[in-house]
Design a protein around this motif. Structure first.
Motif, mmCIF file in Angstrom:
data_model
loop_
_atom_site.group_PDB
_atom_site.id
_atom_site.type_symbol
_atom_site.label_atom_id
_atom_site.label_comp_id
_atom_site.label_asym_id
_atom_site.label_seq_id
_atom_site.Cartn_x
_atom_site.Cartn_y
_atom_site.Cartn_z
ATOM 1 N N LYS A 40 17.628 77.650 44.155
ATOM 2 C CA LYS A 40 16.768 76.700 43.480
ATOM 3 C C LYS A 40 17.291 76.480 42.066
ATOM 4 O O LYS A 40 17.740 77.393 41.417
ATOM 5 N N GLY A 41 17.199 75.217 41.614
ATOM 6 C CA GLY A 41 17.626 74.904 40.259
ATOM 7 C C GLY A 41 19.102 74.593 40.153
ATOM 8 O O GLY A 41 19.599 74.363 39.062
ATOM 9 N N ALA A 42 19.859 74.521 41.260
ATOM 10 C CA ALA A 42 21.276 74.178 41.215
ATOM 11 C C ALA A 42 21.421 72.715 40.803
ATOM 12 O O ALA A 42 20.629 71.880 41.214
ATOM 13 N N PRO A 43 22.439 72.375 39.979
ATOM 14 C CA PRO A 43 22.602 70.995 39.508
ATOM 15 C C PRO A 43 22.883 70.051 40.669
ATOM 16 O O PRO A 43 23.668 70.335 41.558
ATOM 17 N N ALA A 44 22.214 68.926 40.649
ATOM 18 C CA ALA A 44 22.426 67.928 41.700
ATOM 19 C C ALA A 44 23.768 67.247 41.502
ATOM 20 O O ALA A 44 24.291 67.180 40.392
ATOM 21 N N GLY A 45 24.355 66.687 42.565
ATOM 22 C CA GLY A 45 25.616 65.978 42.482
ATOM 23 C C GLY A 45 25.475 64.687 41.684
ATOM 24 O O GLY A 45 24.404 64.101 41.613
ATOM 25 N N LYS A 46 26.599 64.222 41.054
ATOM 26 C CA LYS A 46 26.584 62.998 40.259
ATOM 27 C C LYS A 46 26.314 61.806 41.162
ATOM 28 O O LYS A 46 26.946 61.651 42.201
ATOM 29 N N PRO A 47 25.351 60.950 40.801
ATOM 30 C CA PRO A 47 25.046 59.803 41.656
ATOM 31 C C PRO A 47 26.233 58.844 41.764
ATOM 32 O O PRO A 47 27.014 58.700 40.820
ATOM 33 N N ALA A 48 26.376 58.219 42.905
ATOM 34 C CA ALA A 48 27.481 57.294 43.128
ATOM 35 C C ALA A 48 27.351 56.099 42.190
ATOM 36 O O ALA A 48 26.258 55.612 41.927
ATOM 37 N N GLU A 49 28.494 55.639 41.673
ATOM 38 C CA GLU A 49 28.498 54.502 40.757
ATOM 39 C C GLU A 49 28.121 53.229 41.505
ATOM 40 O O GLU A 49 28.665 52.932 42.565
ATOM 41 N N GLN A 50 27.186 52.476 40.928
ATOM 42 C CA GLN A 50 26.764 51.236 41.556
ATOM 43 C C GLN A 50 27.802 50.152 41.300
ATOM 44 O O GLN A 50 28.246 49.955 40.169
ATOM 45 N N LYS A 51 28.178 49.438 42.346
ATOM 46 C CA LYS A 51 29.184 48.388 42.218
ATOM 47 C C LYS A 51 28.690 47.095 42.861
ATOM 48 O O LYS A 51 27.921 47.105 43.807
ATOM 49 N N GLY A 52 29.171 46.013 42.291
ATOM 50 C CA GLY A 52 28.948 44.701 42.867
ATOM 51 C C GLY A 52 30.291 44.046 43.116
ATOM 52 O O GLY A 52 31.331 44.707 43.095
ATOM 53 N N ALA A 53 30.291 42.728 43.346
ATOM 54 C CA ALA A 53 31.534 42.033 43.646
ATOM 55 C C ALA A 53 31.603 40.727 42.860
ATOM 56 O O ALA A 53 30.588 40.100 42.568
ATOM 57 N N LEU A 54 32.815 40.347 42.500
ATOM 58 C CA LEU A 54 33.079 39.059 41.881
ATOM 59 C C LEU A 54 33.964 38.254 42.815
ATOM 60 O O LEU A 54 35.025 38.730 43.232
ATOM 61 N N GLU A 55 33.535 37.052 43.153
ATOM 62 C CA GLU A 55 34.330 36.142 43.988
ATOM 63 C C GLU A 55 34.762 34.967 43.123
ATOM 64 O O GLU A 55 33.936 34.217 42.612
ATOM 65 N N ILE A 56 36.070 34.816 42.942
ATOM 66 C CA ILE A 56 36.614 33.743 42.118
ATOM 67 C C ILE A 56 37.394 32.766 42.990
ATOM 68 O O ILE A 56 38.275 33.167 43.754
ATOM 69 N N GLU A 57 37.081 31.476 42.853
ATOM 70 C CA GLU A 57 37.860 30.418 43.497
ATOM 71 C C GLU A 57 38.582 29.633 42.408
ATOM 72 O O GLU A 57 37.978 29.268 41.398
ATOM 73 N N VAL A 58 39.867 29.382 42.606
ATOM 74 C CA VAL A 58 40.655 28.588 41.664
ATOM 75 C C VAL A 58 41.014 27.271 42.324
ATOM 76 O O VAL A 58 41.539 27.250 43.450
ATOM 77 N N ILE A 59 40.715 26.171 41.631
ATOM 78 C CA ILE A 59 40.956 24.844 42.194
ATOM 79 C C ILE A 59 41.744 23.970 41.219
ATOM 80 O O ILE A 59 41.779 24.225 40.018
ATOM 81 N N ASP A 60 42.350 22.950 41.761
ATOM 82 C CA ASP A 60 43.028 21.926 40.977
ATOM 83 C C ASP A 60 42.752 20.593 41.648
ATOM 84 O O ASP A 60 43.100 20.403 42.817
ATOM 85 N N SER A 61 42.069 19.691 40.932
ATOM 86 C CA SER A 61 41.651 18.396 41.498
ATOM 87 C C SER A 61 40.836 18.600 42.779
ATOM 88 O O SER A 61 40.968 17.840 43.746
ATOM 89 N N GLY A 62 40.026 19.659 42.776
ATOM 90 C CA GLY A 62 39.151 19.929 43.910
ATOM 91 C C GLY A 62 39.793 20.698 45.041
ATOM 92 O O GLY A 62 39.107 21.101 45.988
ATOM 93 N N GLU A 63 41.104 20.939 44.975
ATOM 94 C CA GLU A 63 41.820 21.635 46.042
ATOM 95 C C GLU A 63 42.042 23.101 45.674
ATOM 96 O O GLU A 63 42.356 23.412 44.514
ATOM 97 N N PRO A 64 41.885 24.031 46.640
ATOM 98 C CA PRO A 64 42.113 25.457 46.346
ATOM 99 C C PRO A 64 43.579 25.731 46.048
ATOM 100 O O PRO A 64 44.474 25.137 46.655
ATOM 101 N N ILE A 65 43.815 26.648 45.102
ATOM 102 C CA ILE A 65 45.175 26.981 44.678
ATOM 103 C C ILE A 65 45.475 28.433 45.026
ATOM 104 O O ILE A 65 44.788 29.346 44.577
#
Length: 252
Positions: A32-57
């Protein structure tokens, strides 16, 4: 007395056997009283689209910084795929995203005007953003360049100078009267042409100029007067209609 000692010995033996059994079986109870493990780091995602004159590059280089670290080297870099999209897995925080400033913009001011700020607020969240190539941007064809050249650079030489001893390599600042030079190493005979683009007016300076004769295998260098007013420019080099290199420079 002998019965009492025998009873104590039996209890001690049983206690030892219980501990040994628990150790062997991996059943030692958690203290009893043992230190708990470090919580997992929360992550999200970034989605980037690159276009030129409306067309994907595809192959567009995207840079990402944590907001507090913006301005130094990027912490994350990736190129877009065939669909013009790239993904980043990022911890919950504030961020800045941009196309590679050194590759796509002619000045730090232009680069700063085109950054995007965003925040990943919770784990599992996906943020979607779109980046546009600058209107004047042309992407050199790397495969064509490597087919004909192993290296190339922009240099300068004062009026009346002689090649190769007076050539200043890796130049990007010129004064009126200087000669603009290109130099490099040819690995396969090729005919090239050049064009100077004015970044202020967003127009070419004159017409595309073809070299008088094809470049032979080996080292080369060629110069022409920089009859330009003060400003920022790009020196573009083509093989046929294919852009193979862009060198930004300034006349002061």
């Amino acid at each position: 007395m002998m019965k009492m000692n025998a009873k104590r010995g039996l209890l001690t033996l049983l206690a030892v056997l219980v501990v040994v059994t628990m150790l062997i079986g991996g059943c030692v109870p958690e203290q009893k009283g043992a230190p708990a493990g470090k919580p997992a780091e929360q992550k999200g995602a970034l989605e980037i689209e690159v276009i030129d004159s409306g067309e994907p590059i595809s192959g567009a280089e995207v840079w990402v910084w944590e907001k507090e670290k913006f301005g130094g080297n990027p912490q994350w870099t990736q190129a877009t795929g065939q669909d013009g999209i790239t993904f980043f897995s990022l911890p919950v925080a504030m961020y800045v995203v941009s196309l590679s400033p050194s590759k796509y913009y002619s000045s730090s001011e232009e680069a700063i005007q085109n950054v995007i700020y965003f925040e990943i607020k919770t784990g599992g969240e996906t943020v979607e953003r779109t980046l546009k190539l600058p209107e004047t941007f042309e992407q050199p064809d790397e495969a064509t360049f490597k087919e004909y050249f192993s290296d190339m650079g922009l240099g300068k030489m004062s009026a009346g100078g002689k090649l190769p001893q007076d050539l200043q390599r890796n130049a990007n600042i010129f004064a009126p009267g200087d000669q603009i030079c290109i130099y490099g190493t040819v690995i396969r005979e090729v005919q090239i042409s050049t064009l100077i683009y004015d970044l202020r007016s967003k127009k070419p300076v004159g017409k595309k100029q073809a070299y008088a004769k094809p470049l032979s295998k080996g080292g080369f260098a060629g110069c022409s007067p920089a009859d330009l007013s003060a400003g920022k420019y790009e020196y573009k080099i083509y093989v046929g209609d294919v852009l193979i290199a862009i060198f930004p420079f300034e006349v002061r």
